[in-house]
Design an enzyme around this catalytic site. Structure first.
Site, PDB file in Angstrom:
ATOM      1  N   SER A  84     -22.627 -10.390  66.125  1.00 18.23           N
ATOM      2  CA  SER A  84     -23.147 -11.758  66.149  1.00 18.23           C
ATOM      3  C   SER A  84     -23.476 -12.210  64.740  1.00 18.23           C
ATOM      4  CB  SER A  84     -24.402 -11.851  67.013  1.00 18.23           C
ATOM      5  OG  SER A  84     -25.523 -11.326  66.327  1.00 18.23           O
ATOM      6  N   ASP A  85     -23.615 -13.521  64.550  1.00 18.37           N
ATOM      7  CA  ASP A  85     -24.187 -14.015  63.308  1.00 18.37           C
ATOM      8  C   ASP A  85     -25.705 -13.835  63.365  1.00 18.37           C
ATOM      9  OD1 ASP A  85     -24.471 -15.182  60.802  1.00 18.37           O
ATOM     10  OD2 ASP A  85     -23.056 -16.804  61.243  1.00 18.37           O
ATOM     11  N   TYR A  86     -26.367 -14.188  62.287  1.00 21.66           N
ATOM     12  CA  TYR A  86     -27.789 -13.915  62.072  1.00 21.66           C
ATOM     13  C   TYR A  86     -28.651 -14.525  63.186  1.00 21.66           C
ATOM     14  CZ  TYR A  86     -31.751 -12.942  58.898  1.00 21.66           C
ATOM     15  OH  TYR A  86     -32.899 -12.458  58.306  1.00 21.66           O
ATOM     16  N   ASN A  87     -29.181 -13.655  64.044  1.00 17.62           N
ATOM     17  CA  ASN A  87     -30.066 -14.051  65.156  1.00 17.62           C
ATOM     18  C   ASN A  87     -29.373 -14.968  66.166  1.00 17.62           C
ATOM     19  OD1 ASN A  87     -32.636 -13.828  66.426  1.00 17.62           O
ATOM     20  ND2 ASN A  87     -33.181 -15.868  65.709  1.00 17.62           N
ATOM     21  N   ALA A  88     -28.043 -14.983  66.173  1.00 20.69           N
ATOM     22  CA  ALA A  88     -27.344 -15.876  67.098  1.00 20.69           C
ATOM     23  C   ALA A  88     -27.586 -15.504  68.550  1.00 20.69           C
ATOM     24  CB  ALA A  88     -25.839 -15.876  66.799  1.00 20.69           C
TER      25      ALA A  88
END
Length: 778
Positions: A292-296
């Site tokens: 995932s992207d950052y905290n997605a």
């Protein structure tokens, strides 16, 4: 800090790895890998398997790439709850975490260490949008290779790049990180970047690192250009205009894929099974791992797609996500497993893919493979910097070159008295641009480089700050912040005007701060900041010839500047060696050859404006406003500067197009030829561009599509024949019959179609100024 290279566990791994290295049979090598990983997983607890799926950001470092922070990372590593880390680099920093994993956790499984190595490490190359304007994928591969050499010497084994999102809205700040508006060109650069980072794909060298394709998918189409917003798109547009660069990177063997923040047609990417499983794995055959992207994953709650972090983690795993960046929701999946919401098979598959990546990197043979302090000498070398300077100069786009004293203003005559003015003239710390996380505190500025030139007469005045708002300027400048001048604006402008009056030519270094583009760098007004406009107006009133040297991370609206500046050189953010590269071009050591990969609009109201749009039923062909036609009352339809556009100090002429045959039969290529002549006084590069249009088809098609290009070099007065092979695949498109984004029993069906009929073949120096002829496919 002492490093133990081997233990009993590592000796066994080394023996298995060495047997694989000696094996020429790829199938046997994979069986050896699977055997080792399966044996390891048989000893792992559920908590340790889930831990491999956890990717926290290291706290208390200078690298911050999101607003959600992680705590107790070292403790979690000791407990086997971490599979990878991000946002730290450097031998001592990385060694602390890797040594903890290898020597203090129960099984000693090494970490992946990720960082946003986007366009360089300490040696910084042009932002990717600028790099693409070289139209030279080979140079992109060189830039990625040097970036990998430097980053791996600093302990990094995984980069979150390439970013290949197609972008047609320059309000979106992250267009700086991609390759522009065209899927064909974007695909070529995607492949080159993967090769540059990963090498031959076997990761045998200690300078090869995992690449990560991002952002999957369609992030560049965020509504209104505001970051993180929704995307609503037809499947036909997805497959033909936005998907090709992602698919190209997968075909090139990219090791990992990162999800995007946006939702797609109502389903956020990190929970989108149709994207992550149906398209990525089932249709394209991707075999790596998805992060995932950052905290997605946590942000699925904000999307109102999930009611809690725990629910979000379940949705993501069911969609096909393997690793969770920052949220740590994966560590709660044991409860979902008990409830039967997920299966152990899904957890094992995700864990296995992550361990495969570590195996392929050679971390089970030597967990400290990327930790050798002697390799620091590979970073920011004279050779790396020379390549960065050469490449940067090739990316600059000459947008205008007007006349002064009876000749073109550029290249500059060194005998002239020069005034260097503007807030970016002495701001070398801004030149790396956005996403230069390992950049030094400062780099040479344009003023520094020009002061080295003893043969020129130079005066300088800042003229204004980058922005009128001191607080905002400090927010949008990176760690190497711009130096704020506290004097009143009118006083600064008066000083600059006085300097201009005492010169023959003014060089105005204007534009954006580094972080006015990039993530969360969206703008509703993409013109120059107001204080800079006031300065330019005052300079223009002096009557002196002005060269506008523009720094930006996006196309900008430059209608006034195009009318009132003598010459305009777009330099993007050219990296650590930008200043030297700019002087090379300004004074004629290098003839500019960059070509735009995003169209520059006349005004924000035109957006989106891009070259490969479709006809309407009432297209307007006159430049005058026409009632009941598809045109603007107050603006031309076409952009100010079109895709593919870029001037040179010399002039290139094109002969009419010659086809080897007017009819294509079967798979036999038709050759399209033009003769290109350098009719000017300077040696130079030209990018010869091939566009094709399907004249009549069963589905509406764009007015033209880039299908090939050749970058050539001609000495003054020299000519050459440029030839393109046109093959049937260049004439087709993806036809989409039906789709279901939930990935149910009716998955999206698409097929590549090539229909017989007439095709316009167009060749020219840009997408607007082309010659055309016609051929027919039987």
């Amino acid at each position: 800090m002492t490093v133990k290279r081997h233990s009993h566990f590592w000796a066994a791994a080394a023996a298995a790895a060495l047997s694989v290295c000696a094996c020429s049979n790829r199938g046997l090598a994979e069986r050896e890998m699977d055997s080792f990983i399966n044996s390891l997983m048989s000893r792992m607890t559920l908590e340790e398997k889930l831990g491999q799926m956890n990717l926290p950001s290291v706290p208390n470092t200078s690298v911050v790439t999101g607003n959600q922070q992680c705590e107790n990372v070292l403790e979690d590593i000791r407990a086997g709850k971490v599979g990878a880390i991000l946002n730290t680099y450097g031998y001592e920093n990385v060694l602390l975490y890797q040594k903890t994993a290898v020597e203090e956790s129960r099984l000693g499984i090494p970490l992946l260490v990720g960082l946003d190595v986007i366009h360089g490490h300490e040696t910084v190359f042009p932002i990717p949008l600028g790099l693409a304007c070289s139209w030279n994928p080979d140079d992109a591969q060189i830039a990625a290779r040097i970036s990998a050499i430097e980053a791996t010497a600093d302990g990094i084994n995984w980069t979150f790049n390439p970013m290949v999102d197609i972008a047609r809205d320059p309000r979106w700040g992250r267009c700086a990180e991609g390759f522009g508006e065209d899927p064909y060109l974007g695909s070529l650069f995607a492949r080159s970047m993967v090769r540059g980072y990963q090498g031959a794909g076997d990761f045998s060298e200690d300078s090869n690192m995992l690449a990560c394709l991002k952002h999957f998918a369609l992030y560049g189409a965020s509504e209104s250009g505001r970051d993180y917003r929704e995307v609503d798109m037809s499947p036909a547009r997805m497959f033909n205009e936005y998907f090709p660069p992602y698919k190209a990177a997968v075909e090139e063997g990219v090791a990992s894929v990162m999800t995007s923040f946006n939702d797609l047609n109502g389903c956020p990417s990190s929970a989108n099974r149709w994207l992550l499983t149906e398209v990525l794995r089932n249709q394209w055959g991707f075999e790596g791992f998805v992060v995932s992207d950052y905290n997605a994953v946590g942000e699925l709650v904000n999307h109102r797609a999930a009611g809690s972090k725990e629910e979000a983690a379940v949705m993501s795993l069911n969609a096909g996500l393997d690793m969770d960046m920052v949220t740590a929701g994966c560590l709660t999946l044991d409860k979902a497993l008990e409830r039967g919401e997920i299966s152990i098979k899904q957890i094992d598959a995700a864990c296995h893919r992550i361990l495969e990546a570590k195996w392929k990197l050679g971390l089970f043979r030597d967990p400290y493979k990327y930790l050798d302090p002697s390799r620091k000498q590979r970073i920011y070398t004279a050779g790396n910097r020379a390549e960065a300077r050469r490449i940067a100069a090739s990316t600059f786009v000459l947008l205008k070159n007007g006349m002064a004293a009876g000749k073109q203003l550029l290249p500059l005559d060194k005998n002239l008295k020069l005034a260097l003015v503007g807030p970016l003239a002495d701001a070398g710390g801004q030149y790396p641009g956005c996403w230069a996380v390992a950049a030094k505190e400062n780099y040479p500025s344009l003023l520094d480089e020009m002061r080295k030139m003893d043969e020129i007469r130079l005066s300088y005045a800042k003229g204004c700050n980058i922005l009128d708002d001191e607080k905002l300027e400090k927010t949008v400048t990176p760690k190497n912040a711009a130096r704020w001048n506290t004097r009143p604006l009118n006083d600064m402008i008066s000083e600059a005007v006085a300097v201009a009056h005492n010169s023959d030519v003014v060089i105005a270094a204007m534009g954006e701060a580094a972080n006015m583009s990039g993530e969360s760098g969206s703008r509703t007004d993409i013109s120059l900041p107001e204080c800079q406009k006031k300065l330019l107006n005052a300079l223009q009133a002096t009557g002196k010839p002005i060269v506008l040297v523009l720094f930006s991370g996006r196309p900008m609206t430059l209608s006034w500047e195009n009318e009132n500046m003598t010459s305009i050189l777009e330099t993007w953010f050219g990296g650590s060696e930008a200043a030297g590269a700019i002087t090379d071009v300004l004074f004629g050591k290098v003839n500019p050859s960059g070509k735009l990969t995003m169209s520059f609009p006349y005004s924000v109201g035109q957006i989106p404006v891009y070259y490969n749009m479709k006809n309407t039923g009432r297209d307007a062909y006159s430049k005058e406003y026409c009632r009941y036609a598809s045109n603007w009352i107050d603006s031309p339809n076409e952009p100010l500067y079109p895709f593919g556009y870029g001037l040179s100090y010399t002039t290139f002429s094109y002969s009419p197009i010659s086809l080897s045959d007017s009819v294509m039969t079967g798979n036999t290529p038709v050759k399209a030829k033009v003769t290109v002549c350098n009719a000017g006084k300077y040696d130079g590069h030209e990018v010869v561009q091939l566009y094709i249009r399907d004249v009549v088809s069963s589905e509406t098609r764009p007015v033209k599509e880039l299908k090939g290009f050749k970058r050539i070099f001609l000495k003054a007065g020299e000519s050459t024949e440029v030839e393109f092979d046109i093959i049937p695949e260049m004439l087709g498109w993806y036809s989409v019959d039906q789709y279901n984004l939930a990935g149910s029993s009716k998955p999206l069906a698409s097929k590549f179609v090539v229909e017989p009929g007439n095709f316009d073949i167009m060749i020219g120096p840009d997408s607007r100024d082309v010659q055309a002829t016609r051929m027919r496919l039987q």
